[in-house]
Design an enzyme around this catalytic site. Sequence first.
Site, PDB file in Angstrom:
ATOM      1  CB  SER A   1     -11.276  -2.049  -1.164  1.00 16.56           C
ATOM      2  OG  SER A   1     -11.207  -1.160  -0.270  1.00 16.56           O
ATOM      3  CG  ASP A   2      -8.166   4.031  -1.694  1.00 14.42           C
ATOM      4  OD1 ASP A   2      -7.012   3.928  -2.563  1.00 14.42           O
ATOM      5  OD2 ASP A   2      -8.272   4.942  -1.011  1.00 14.42           O
ATOM      6  CE  LYS A   3      -1.922   0.963   0.798  1.00 18.15           C
ATOM      7  NZ  LYS A   3      -1.495   1.928   1.877  1.00 18.15           N
ATOM      8  CB  THR A   4      -4.224   5.285   1.646  1.00 17.03           C
ATOM      9  OG1 THR A   4      -3.054   4.525   0.805  1.00 17.03           O
ATOM     10  CG2 THR A   4      -3.815   6.193   2.602  1.00 17.03           C
TER      11      THR A   4
ATOM     12  CE  LYS B   1      -7.290   3.968  -6.602  1.00 15.14           C
ATOM     13  NZ  LYS B   1      -7.817   4.599  -5.354  1.00 15.14           N
TER      14      LYS B   1
END
Length: 917
Positions: free
Chosen positions: A348-351, A581
Amino acid sequence: MSASEKKVVNEKATEFEDHQHVEVSEELPPELEALLHAEPLSGLSTAEVEERTAQFGRNEIPEKKTNPFLKFLSYFTGAIAYLIELAFILSGVVEDWVDFGIIGGLLIINALIGFIEESKADAALDALKNTLALKSRVFRDGKLIEVESATLVPGDIIAVRLGDIIPADGRLLGISVDGSDSEVNLQVDQSALTGESLPVEKKKGDTIYSSSICKQGQMLAVVTKTGANTFIGRAANLISITNEQGHFQKIVNQIGNFLVIITCTMVIVIFIYLILRRKNEVTKLSRKDVFDVLRDVLVLTVAAIPVGLPTVMSVTMAVGAKQLAAKQVIVKRLTAVEEMASVSVLCSDKTGTLTLNKLTFDEPYLKPGFTKEDLLLYSYLASEPGANDPIELAVRTAAKRDVPLLSECTGHTIPGFKVTSFVPFNPATKLTQATVIDHHASETFKVAKGAPQVIVKLVGGDNEATHAVNLLARRGLRALGVARTVPGSLETWELIGMISLLDPPRPDSGETIRRCEEMGVVVKMVTGDQLIIAKEVADRLGMSRAILDANSLTDPDATDAQLADRCLHADGFAQVIPEHKYRVVELLQSKGLLVGMTGDGVNDAPALKRANVGIAVHDCTDAARSAADIVLLAPGLSTIVDGILTSRAIFQRMRSYALYRITSTVHFLIFFFIITLAFRWQMKAVLLIFIAVLNDAATLVISVDNAQISRRPDKWRIGQLITMSIILGCFLTILSFSVFFMARNVFNIPDDAGKQSDDKTKDGRMETIIYLNVSSAPHFTIFSTRLAGFFWENLPSLTFTAAILATQVFAMFISIFGINGLTTAIGGGWGVSLLAISLAYFIVLDAVKVFVFRVWSFELTVKMWPTRARKEKLRRRKERMVVQERVRRNMDKVRKASKVIYAIRAFERAGRGTLPA
């Protein structure tokens, strides 16, 4: 001088820790570096631009369009498709136009479903292209002109100002458009590219990236890279090369390969046998004799191969996609519904995905005598009204929310206070300052807000506050100091406290991660943000803080296997770029894992495309949406849990159908292979087709059947599936031969072996008896294949049960009463008995299935099919189990020791009389 004063003088002042922003940097080749020295206010000449355009191309992402016709033809590939196409061709050769039409229709329907449901491969590239700036201001031939961004070349001098979308990668020159030194550094929002939650300060010599947005300042820059060579261009290239065959297609092809091999082998043997038998019956084989044999074999092939398998699977997934759409989960690629059930790692991306992508007021540091409301009130007084700076916006929002006095305020109009002067933020002083009249206290004071170092210096130093700021910085929190002048003086300052700011986790993110882990899905954070920020957010989400930086993925001394192990054991990666990524997903997939990826930005698009299931979250960029397989319409990740649960239910239905259909094919082929060769007995061709069409049509309703949802990620386990099908198929073959011999030897029903269908002396009842048995016994097996346990543990839905029973009751009635040219009447006794036997026999098969599943293990698989890869996997699994057992024993020892220590301390406190009553 007193002792206390001497102590203060001698005490070493605490220094602020400097946490540098880790900037993505790239080395330019010498030949390119040599082109970047044009005179800033003159720029390139027209001739130089033309020459470099020819050398580097236009500043745009190249498009790779797929021919729609060729794309449509690609859906006619695969093992099952080839077998169906062969049957289609043979139908035309033998002039069997009914089968020719049916098979051709199925082929076109299957291809159309895939063609319509799948998203176009180049949609993500189009979206990336649309993020580029359309117009740019550039110096050429000594003039500042506006040109199309696509015409920029390396060496061009561009002007970047507030609000501009940066048109190409460039290096800042530190000067303004008039040639003077730039007073203010740029603030650039590159969150869509790198995932950083805050705008990044860019100074002279720093690199700015195409498609990022200038939020503050203005400066000239020299273009360093254009088109496909830019940061975003490389992301587009990663998307374009990610065209691997999907997991579901691989599974269907593996099933198809098995069915094709056994079908072709048995059908060829039967064809040769029938040709030889016909040759012995006639003097000379005619073209008609060969075509008659070929027609019989063709019918057997069509009835055996699962022509409806792709259609049933597609319909099941389409129904699931509709169910997910009702939960605000939009499926773009149909097979992603099945693949999501098998995902065991969710990157999962954070921002903007795990967090709100919105700078928010966090727990502050306060000096004694001041409250949180005081800090917010004074910071509001020192804030610039209407400024869109994210920090200013976060402070004003928090103040209006938490200070009742400010809830209805606009600008500096505050009841009881009057701001008489305001000094906005200046990069040189790094603070804002206001002079305020307090009508309640009838006094005038000043308030300042700015960088912690500046505010601490303003108040004459404060070691405790400096230490607090350092602690906040170590956790990745942005700090702002707030101070005011003491009563009676406008020159002496006192510290009120330190504001802490963070992009906070979404309210539902922690619960979503916990529920995913309960379902066996490991969540890993992969973000372009700074390492300390990633660790802080991970801690707040309840994840482990084992977050590594991007260097762990580019270690030249590590092998791919070692890098894959790092990805497997880490809880996430920080400071990554799109290539990183993409690499994380690739390495996890190399371990045999199905990987899901969530994200919202351009930087996530390559990884979204590479992942088995790419999930674009709410408010994502067009690039992310186009690259993804699934799009979430609701904010946050909570709907992913609904998606996983629904996809696992769909998976169970599909596996149930696959097991049933392979079992039916195995039973069909083995029975007719043996009975044709050993007893020279054949069934009427029309009955074979009738079984295949009627039963496959009924199983379409499996898409609405009840399903037992697995607590762990689902796997197809093709070896287990095929082995179970063979076992169940053999048991069904035993039943069919038992019925055949019982009818022939006990009830004296003639088998009419060798007689033609139109022979008036042919009895015909044996054909009907076998038809009803072959139709009903395998079909009722689907009640057992629905789940791994006993069938009563999860009963089928009424719709599904009714559809299955209805087809077999219909088969029973046409068998009891007979239909001219199709079936010979066998009477109610035979009809009801055969249906009852088939219904009871599925319970026997259910017990066999449960027994096989219980004794089945990976160790048994290795013993039965001992390949080198399986042996190595079993060895590693046993080693891991030994380590886990050792860790468990050590943890038990630690727990016991802790209990003993706690008990001893409790007795000691009791002896001192400090235990509570």
